[in-house]
Design a protein around this motif. Structure first.
Motif, PDB file in Angstrom:
ATOM      1  N   MET A   6       0.844  -1.195   0.000  1.00 32.84           N
ATOM      2  CA  MET A   6       0.000   0.000   0.000  1.00 32.84           C
ATOM      3  C   MET A   6       0.875   1.240   0.000  1.00 32.84           C
ATOM      4  O   MET A   6       1.921   1.273   0.644  1.00 32.84           O
ATOM      5  N   LEU A   7       0.448   2.252  -0.728  1.00 32.27           N
ATOM      6  CA  LEU A   7       1.057   3.567  -0.676  1.00 32.27           C
ATOM      7  C   LEU A   7       0.149   4.394   0.228  1.00 32.27           C
ATOM      8  O   LEU A   7      -1.020   4.596  -0.107  1.00 32.27           O
ATOM      9  N   PRO A   8       0.619   4.826   1.404  1.00 29.75           N
ATOM     10  CA  PRO A   8      -0.264   5.499   2.359  1.00 29.75           C
ATOM     11  C   PRO A   8      -0.780   6.836   1.839  1.00 29.75           C
ATOM     12  O   PRO A   8      -0.224   7.395   0.888  1.00 29.75           O
ATOM     13  N   PRO A   9      -1.826   7.373   2.473  1.00 33.04           N
ATOM     14  CA  PRO A   9      -2.387   8.659   2.047  1.00 33.04           C
ATOM     15  C   PRO A   9      -1.321   9.755   2.045  1.00 33.04           C
ATOM     16  O   PRO A   9      -0.541   9.875   2.996  1.00 33.04           O
ATOM     17  N   HIS A  10      -1.297  10.518   0.966  1.00 29.07           N
ATOM     18  CA  HIS A  10      -0.371  11.644   0.838  1.00 29.07           C
ATOM     19  C   HIS A  10      -0.888  12.556  -0.271  1.00 29.07           C
ATOM     20  O   HIS A  10      -1.865  12.244  -0.936  1.00 29.07           O
ATOM     21  N   ASN A  11      -0.228  13.683  -0.459  1.00 32.54           N
ATOM     22  CA  ASN A  11      -0.574  14.571  -1.564  1.00 32.54           C
ATOM     23  C   ASN A  11       0.704  15.151  -2.158  1.00 32.54           C
ATOM     24  O   ASN A  11       1.795  14.976  -1.626  1.00 32.54           O
ATOM     25  N   HIS A  12       0.565  15.820  -3.275  1.00 35.92           N
ATOM     26  CA  HIS A  12       1.662  16.494  -3.947  1.00 35.92           C
ATOM     27  C   HIS A  12       1.227  17.952  -4.108  1.00 35.92           C
ATOM     28  O   HIS A  12       0.459  18.258  -5.016  1.00 35.92           O
ATOM     29  N   PRO A  13       1.667  18.830  -3.209  1.00 34.77           N
ATOM     30  CA  PRO A  13       1.167  20.208  -3.227  1.00 34.77           C
ATOM     31  C   PRO A  13       1.582  21.035  -4.441  1.00 34.77           C
ATOM     32  O   PRO A  13       0.960  22.048  -4.729  1.00 34.77           O
ATOM     33  N   ARG A  14       2.616  20.582  -5.183  1.00 36.50           N
ATOM     34  CA  ARG A  14       3.089  21.391  -6.301  1.00 36.50           C
ATOM     35  C   ARG A  14       2.964  20.724  -7.659  1.00 36.50           C
ATOM     36  O   ARG A  14       3.417  21.271  -8.661  1.00 36.50           O
ATOM     37  N   ALA A  15       2.355  19.528  -7.725  1.00 33.78           N
ATOM     38  CA  ALA A  15       2.273  18.840  -9.018  1.00 33.78           C
ATOM     39  C   ALA A  15       1.135  17.835  -9.027  1.00 33.78           C
ATOM     40  O   ALA A  15       0.746  17.318  -7.988  1.00 33.78           O
ATOM     41  N   ASN A  17      -0.258  14.039 -10.372  1.00 34.04           N
ATOM     42  CA  ASN A  17       0.390  12.732 -10.394  1.00 34.04           C
ATOM     43  C   ASN A  17      -0.416  11.815 -11.311  1.00 34.04           C
ATOM     44  O   ASN A  17      -1.617  11.667 -11.134  1.00 34.04           O
ATOM     45  N   MET A  18       0.241  11.201 -12.298  1.00 35.77           N
ATOM     46  CA  MET A  18      -0.414  10.271 -13.193  1.00 35.77           C
ATOM     47  C   MET A  18       0.078   8.857 -12.856  1.00 35.77           C
ATOM     48  O   MET A  18       1.277   8.636 -12.723  1.00 35.77           O
ATOM     49  N   LYS A  47      -4.699   0.752 -17.753  1.00 33.32           N
ATOM     50  CA  LYS A  47      -5.629   1.795 -17.304  1.00 33.32           C
ATOM     51  C   LYS A  47      -4.818   2.817 -16.528  1.00 33.32           C
ATOM     52  O   LYS A  47      -3.767   2.511 -15.964  1.00 33.32           O
ATOM     53  N   MET A  48      -5.304   4.044 -16.464  1.00 35.40           N
ATOM     54  CA  MET A  48      -4.587   5.093 -15.742  1.00 35.40           C
ATOM     55  C   MET A  48      -5.544   6.003 -15.002  1.00 35.40           C
ATOM     56  O   MET A  48      -6.746   6.016 -15.266  1.00 35.40           O
ATOM     57  N   THR A  49      -5.002   6.758 -14.067  1.00 36.61           N
ATOM     58  CA  THR A  49      -5.760   7.782 -13.370  1.00 36.61           C
ATOM     59  C   THR A  49      -4.831   8.954 -13.104  1.00 36.61           C
ATOM     60  O   THR A  49      -3.607   8.799 -13.109  1.00 36.61           O
ATOM     61  N   ILE A  50      -5.410  10.107 -12.903  1.00 42.29           N
ATOM     62  CA  ILE A  50      -4.641  11.309 -12.567  1.00 42.29           C
ATOM     63  C   ILE A  50      -5.112  11.812 -11.220  1.00 42.29           C
ATOM     64  O   ILE A  50      -6.315  11.955 -10.984  1.00 42.29           O
ATOM     65  N   MET A  56      -5.525  14.603  -1.904  1.00 46.95           N
ATOM     66  CA  MET A  56      -5.082  13.525  -1.023  1.00 46.95           C
ATOM     67  C   MET A  56      -5.414  12.211  -1.713  1.00 46.95           C
ATOM     68  O   MET A  56      -6.539  12.023  -2.190  1.00 46.95           O
ATOM     69  N   HIS A  57      -4.444  11.296  -1.795  1.00 45.04           N
ATOM     70  CA  HIS A  57      -4.687  10.038  -2.477  1.00 45.04           C
ATOM     71  C   HIS A  57      -3.865   8.913  -1.860  1.00 45.04           C
ATOM     72  O   HIS A  57      -2.911   9.151  -1.125  1.00 45.04           O
ATOM     73  N   MET A  58      -4.293   7.692  -2.133  1.00 47.69           N
ATOM     74  CA  MET A  58      -3.595   6.488  -1.708  1.00 47.69           C
ATOM     75  C   MET A  58      -3.931   5.374  -2.684  1.00 47.69           C
ATOM     76  O   MET A  58      -4.849   5.512  -3.493  1.00 47.69           O
ATOM     77  N   MET A  59      -3.166   4.289  -2.622  1.00 45.99           N
ATOM     78  CA  MET A  59      -3.471   3.144  -3.469  1.00 45.99           C
ATOM     79  C   MET A  59      -2.877   1.886  -2.862  1.00 45.99           C
ATOM     80  O   MET A  59      -1.965   1.958  -2.036  1.00 45.99           O
TER      81      MET A  59
END
Length: 64
Positions: A6-15, A17-18, A47-50, A56-59
């Motif tokens: 798992m990639l824990p919840p996080h965000n990218h404040p300046r970019a 993410n694809m 398949k892809m997502t942006i 805030m995202h995780m996977m």
């Protein structure tokens, strides 16, 4: 992502993410800054997502 990882919840404040699934199955979750309901997607190969900037995202990898 490795099997069952798992990639824990996080965000990218300046970019943004694809993410592109190359093999296996990945479950993604995203919450946008503007308060829209959580979005979840299941990515299968090619398949892809942006994830927009600041979202805030995780996977996690659903495979073994």
């Amino acid at each position: 992502l490795g099997p069952c990882s798992m990639l824990p919840p996080h965000n990218h404040p300046r970019a943004s993410n694809m993410v592109v699934a190359i093999s296996g199955t990945t479950h993604t979750f995203m919450i946008n800054e503007n308060g829209v309901p959580m979005i979840d997607e299941i990515l299968t190969p090619m398949k892809m997502t942006i994830f927009p900037q600041g979202a805030m995202h995780m996977m996690y990898n659903m495979g073994e």
